[in-house]
Design a protein around this motif. Structure first.
Motif, short mmCIF file in Angstrom:
data_model
loop_
_atom_site.label_atom_id
_atom_site.label_comp_id
_atom_site.label_asym_id
_atom_site.label_seq_id
_atom_site.Cartn_x
_atom_site.Cartn_y
_atom_site.Cartn_z
N ASP A 138 0.77 -1.24 0.10
CA ASP A 138 -0.04 -0.09 0.10
C ASP A 138 0.76 1.24 0.02
N GLN A 151 -4.60 8.98 -16.23
CA GLN A 151 -4.01 8.11 -15.24
C GLN A 151 -3.41 8.74 -14.10
N LYS A 158 0.00 6.23 -6.38
CA LYS A 158 -0.81 5.01 -6.28
C LYS A 158 -0.28 3.95 -5.62
N LYS A 161 1.42 -1.89 -5.20
CA LYS A 161 0.75 -3.11 -5.71
C LYS A 161 -0.09 -3.04 -6.83
N GLU A 162 -0.47 -1.62 -7.35
CA GLU A 162 -1.31 -1.39 -8.47
C GLU A 162 -0.50 -1.01 -9.58
N SER A 163 0.81 -1.14 -9.70
CA SER A 163 1.82 -0.66 -10.44
C SER A 163 2.88 -1.80 -10.97
N ALA A 166 4.10 -4.71 -8.29
CA ALA A 166 2.99 -5.70 -8.01
C ALA A 166 3.83 -7.25 -7.77
#
Length: 170
Positions: A138, A151, A158, A161-163, A166
């Protein structure tokens, strides 16, 4: 400031570009001072108002975010930059590098937002920082690989984990 001139030359405030506008993000290797940011802002506007593709004006913008990231954006629905105009933008960024004694092209430093401060970690250290718990799934990451202003506006920074990071949390 002559806003008529800005309109004629296709400069658009960054927030007014459509979400599908193409962006290029350049990360400085150190924080810029507020004075440096103020010094550079008129240069950004000047560059954008002169930026063309095969003699045609580009509808574009540029912004310095977090005193660390130079973002250049272009609405490609109006006109796309050519290879020569992209080269011109790179020359402009290199000129800023020399003027500010900063590097915008070091891709080995990853930037995270921690306690309202941009902190960097070198790419070779990333696995250890994750293992030590200093970077977590996170943790807010400034992904410089984004390609559209939408974006950037939707989620930047962000969660790591969302890049592309991950894979380190799987």
């Amino acid at each position: 400031m002559d806003h008529g001139l800005l309109t004629k030359t296709m400069y658009v405030p960054f927030q007014q570009l459509p979400p599908r506008s193409r962006i290029w993000i350049y990360q400085a290797n150190r924080p810029l001072t507020d004075a440096e940011v103020e010094q550079v802002k008129p240069q950004l506007i000047h560059f954008i108002t002169q930026w063309t593709s095969h003699g045609e004006e580009l509808q574009a913008s540029a912004e310095l975010l977090y005193n660390r990231f130079l973002v250049i954006a272009n609405d490609e629905d109006i006109n796309s930059p050519s290879g020569c105009s992209i080269d011109a933008s790179v020359r402009f960024v290199k000129q800023l590098e020399a003027e500010l004694n900063v590097s915008f092209f070091d891709r080995t430093q990853l930037a995270f937002l921690q306690n309202e401060t941009v902190e960097t970690v070198s790419l070779p250290e990333i696995k250890n920082k994750i293992k030590e718990g200093l970077i977590q799934a996170d943790s807010l990451y400034f992904d410089t690989l984004l390609s559209t202003s939408g974006q950037l506006q939707a989620a930047w920074p962000k969660p790591a984990k969302e890049s592309w990071l991950a894979k380190y949390f799987a």
